[in-house]
Design a protein around this motif. Structure first.
Motif, short mmCIF file in Angstrom:
data_model
loop_
_atom_site.label_atom_id
_atom_site.label_comp_id
_atom_site.label_asym_id
_atom_site.label_seq_id
_atom_site.Cartn_x
_atom_site.Cartn_y
_atom_site.Cartn_z
N TRP A 3 0.81 -1.20 0.00
CA TRP A 3 0.00 0.00 0.00
C TRP A 3 0.86 1.26 0.00
O TRP A 3 0.45 2.31 0.48
CB TRP A 3 -0.94 0.00 1.20
CG TRP A 3 -1.99 -1.06 1.09
CD1 TRP A 3 -1.95 -2.32 1.60
CD2 TRP A 3 -3.24 -0.96 0.40
NE1 TRP A 3 -3.08 -3.01 1.28
CE2 TRP A 3 -3.91 -2.20 0.55
CE3 TRP A 3 -3.87 0.07 -0.32
CZ2 TRP A 3 -5.16 -2.44 0.00
CZ3 TRP A 3 -5.13 -0.17 -0.87
CH2 TRP A 3 -5.76 -1.41 -0.71
N SER A 4 2.07 1.17 -0.54
CA SER A 4 2.94 2.34 -0.62
C SER A 4 3.70 2.32 -1.94
O SER A 4 3.85 1.27 -2.58
CB SER A 4 3.93 2.37 0.55
OG SER A 4 4.80 1.25 0.52
N TRP A 5 4.18 3.49 -2.33
CA TRP A 5 4.92 3.64 -3.58
C TRP A 5 6.30 4.22 -3.29
O TRP A 5 6.46 5.08 -2.42
CB TRP A 5 4.18 4.56 -4.54
CG TRP A 5 2.79 4.11 -4.84
CD1 TRP A 5 2.40 2.96 -5.45
CD2 TRP A 5 1.57 4.81 -4.51
NE1 TRP A 5 1.04 2.89 -5.55
CE2 TRP A 5 0.49 4.01 -4.98
CE3 TRP A 5 1.29 6.02 -3.88
CZ2 TRP A 5 -0.84 4.39 -4.83
CZ3 TRP A 5 -0.04 6.40 -3.73
CH2 TRP A 5 -1.07 5.60 -4.21
N SER A 6 7.27 3.76 -4.03
CA SER A 6 8.65 4.22 -3.83
C SER A 6 8.86 5.59 -4.47
O SER A 6 8.42 5.82 -5.61
CB SER A 6 9.64 3.21 -4.41
OG SER A 6 10.96 3.69 -4.29
N LEU A 7 9.52 6.47 -3.75
CA LEU A 7 9.91 7.78 -4.28
C LEU A 7 11.37 7.81 -4.68
O LEU A 7 11.87 8.85 -5.11
CB LEU A 7 9.63 8.87 -3.24
CG LEU A 7 8.17 9.05 -2.80
CD1 LEU A 7 8.06 10.13 -1.74
CD2 LEU A 7 7.28 9.38 -4.00
N GLY A 8 12.06 6.68 -4.50
CA GLY A 8 13.48 6.61 -4.83
C GLY A 8 14.34 6.42 -3.59
O GLY A 8 13.84 6.29 -2.47
N ARG A 9 15.64 6.42 -3.81
CA ARG A 9 16.60 6.20 -2.73
C ARG A 9 17.51 7.42 -2.60
O ARG A 9 17.93 8.01 -3.60
CB ARG A 9 17.46 4.95 -3.00
CG ARG A 9 16.65 3.67 -3.14
CD ARG A 9 17.54 2.49 -3.41
NE ARG A 9 18.32 2.12 -2.24
CZ ARG A 9 17.88 1.29 -1.29
NH1 ARG A 9 16.69 0.73 -1.40
NH2 ARG A 9 18.64 0.99 -0.26
N LEU A 10 17.80 7.78 -1.36
CA LEU A 10 18.72 8.87 -1.05
C LEU A 10 19.62 8.41 0.09
O LEU A 10 19.11 7.87 1.09
CB LEU A 10 17.94 10.13 -0.65
CG LEU A 10 18.76 11.39 -0.38
CD1 LEU A 10 19.50 11.82 -1.65
CD2 LEU A 10 17.85 12.52 0.11
N PHE A 11 20.93 8.58 -0.08
CA PHE A 11 21.90 8.08 0.89
C PHE A 11 21.73 6.57 1.11
O PHE A 11 21.98 6.05 2.19
CB PHE A 11 21.76 8.80 2.24
CG PHE A 11 21.98 10.28 2.17
CD1 PHE A 11 23.25 10.80 1.94
CD2 PHE A 11 20.91 11.16 2.32
CE1 PHE A 11 23.45 12.17 1.88
CE2 PHE A 11 21.11 12.53 2.25
CZ PHE A 11 22.38 13.03 2.02
N GLY A 12 21.26 5.89 0.05
CA GLY A 12 21.09 4.44 0.14
C GLY A 12 19.85 4.00 0.89
O GLY A 12 19.66 2.81 1.12
N ILE A 13 18.98 4.93 1.26
CA ILE A 13 17.77 4.62 2.02
C ILE A 13 16.55 4.89 1.15
O ILE A 13 16.41 5.98 0.60
CB ILE A 13 17.68 5.45 3.31
CG1 ILE A 13 18.91 5.20 4.19
CG2 ILE A 13 16.40 5.13 4.08
CD1 ILE A 13 19.00 6.14 5.38
N GLU A 14 15.69 3.89 1.02
CA GLU A 14 14.50 4.06 0.20
C GLU A 14 13.45 4.88 0.94
O GLU A 14 13.20 4.67 2.13
CB GLU A 14 13.91 2.70 -0.17
CG GLU A 14 12.73 2.80 -1.13
CD GLU A 14 12.20 1.46 -1.57
OE1 GLU A 14 11.53 1.40 -2.62
OE2 GLU A 14 12.45 0.46 -0.87
N THR A 15 12.84 5.81 0.20
CA THR A 15 11.74 6.61 0.74
C THR A 15 10.46 6.22 0.02
O THR A 15 10.42 6.18 -1.21
CB THR A 15 12.00 8.12 0.55
OG1 THR A 15 13.21 8.48 1.22
CG2 THR A 15 10.85 8.93 1.12
N ARG A 16 9.42 5.91 0.79
CA ARG A 16 8.15 5.49 0.23
C ARG A 16 7.02 6.37 0.76
O ARG A 16 7.15 6.97 1.83
CB ARG A 16 7.86 4.01 0.56
CG ARG A 16 8.95 3.05 0.12
CD ARG A 16 8.58 1.61 0.40
NE ARG A 16 7.48 1.16 -0.43
CZ ARG A 16 7.64 0.64 -1.65
NH1 ARG A 16 8.85 0.51 -2.17
NH2 ARG A 16 6.59 0.25 -2.36
#
Length: 243
Positions: A3-16
């Motif tokens: 129930w979430s979508w990925s916004l990409g990775r920053l500093f190797g950490i995925e943000t959803r």
């Protein structure tokens, strides 16, 4: 994750971002629709800027945890804010203290930056875009420092207690204070008709209660001595915590 979508990775950490965030966008559009297209665009832009500030707040936690060798699985954006899912349910007191403070520090730094930029425009009021962002970040940092476990201030409180009495008793006390604060916040929210604040209060109540139960189950099987945390086999346990 479904129930979430990925916004990409920053500093190797995925943000959803959670699917329920669509409701927040819809609310922003409907609340500003009467002002025409320009008002709708302004409302959406401000909402995105606020949640970008929330992401920065969570990265403050995550990157500070990384400096202690503790990984973050992901950062999840919810309608009521952000959650950095950090590996391990508990940390030694000094580490938890520093990780908990890092988020509000980032918010205060952003607030100072936006106040400085808004000062250049001559408008520090919350009626300007930069001024509103400055006040929003100031409020975000201050609100999170309230000693309502499991918010940042509550985790700072638990870290201070843990150094003296161990994590189990510290969690029990911090959770009790957190539930009391959630009750007070909920009563105020209902009396003033603040729906979102009521939701936050309910979330805090159940989160504090859940953390207390988790600590009771964990330490019934292991040590409650902070000096043993890093030496106990399998500690810290895997399975993220939320900030």
């Amino acid at each position: 994750m479904q129930w979430s979508w990925s916004l990409g990775r920053l500093f190797g950490i995925e943000t959803r971002v959670h699917a329920s965030f669509v409701l927040v966008l819809l609310w922003a559009v409907l609340s500003s629709y009467g002002g025409g297209p320009a008002a709708v665009i302004y409302g959406l832009a401000f909402l995105v800027a606020v949640f970008a500030s929330v992401v920065a707040h969570e990265f403050g936690h995550a990157l500070t945890a990384r400096s202690y060798g503790i990984a973050t699985r992901q950062i999840l954006l919810l309608p009521i804010g952000g959650v950095a899912q950090i590996e391990g349910a508990h940390m030694p007191p000094r580490e938890e203290f520093m990780v908990a403070l890092a988020g509000p520090v980032v918010s205060f730094l952003l607030s100072g930056l936006f106040f400085a930029l808004s000062a250049l425009t001559g408008d520090l009021s919350p009626h300007s875009f930069l001024g509103a962002l400055a006040w929003a970040n100031l409020g975000l940092g201050a609100f999170n420092l309230l000693p309502a476990f499991p918010m940042d201030g509550g985790r700072v409180f638990r870290a201070l207690l843990s150094a003296r009495m161990g994590p189990l008793r510290a969690t029990e006390i911090a959770a009790a204070v957190g539930k009391f604060a959630a009750f007070g916040l909920g009563a105020y929210a209902i009396a003033s008709g603040r729906t979102m604040m009521t939701v936050v209060a309910v979330f805090l109540w159940f989160a504090a209660n859940g953390e207390a139960g988790l600590a009771a189950r964990r330490y019934s099987r292991g040590t409650d001595d902070p000096a043993q945390w890093r030496r106990t086999s399998g500690f810290p346990p895997r399975g993220g915590r939320g900030w």
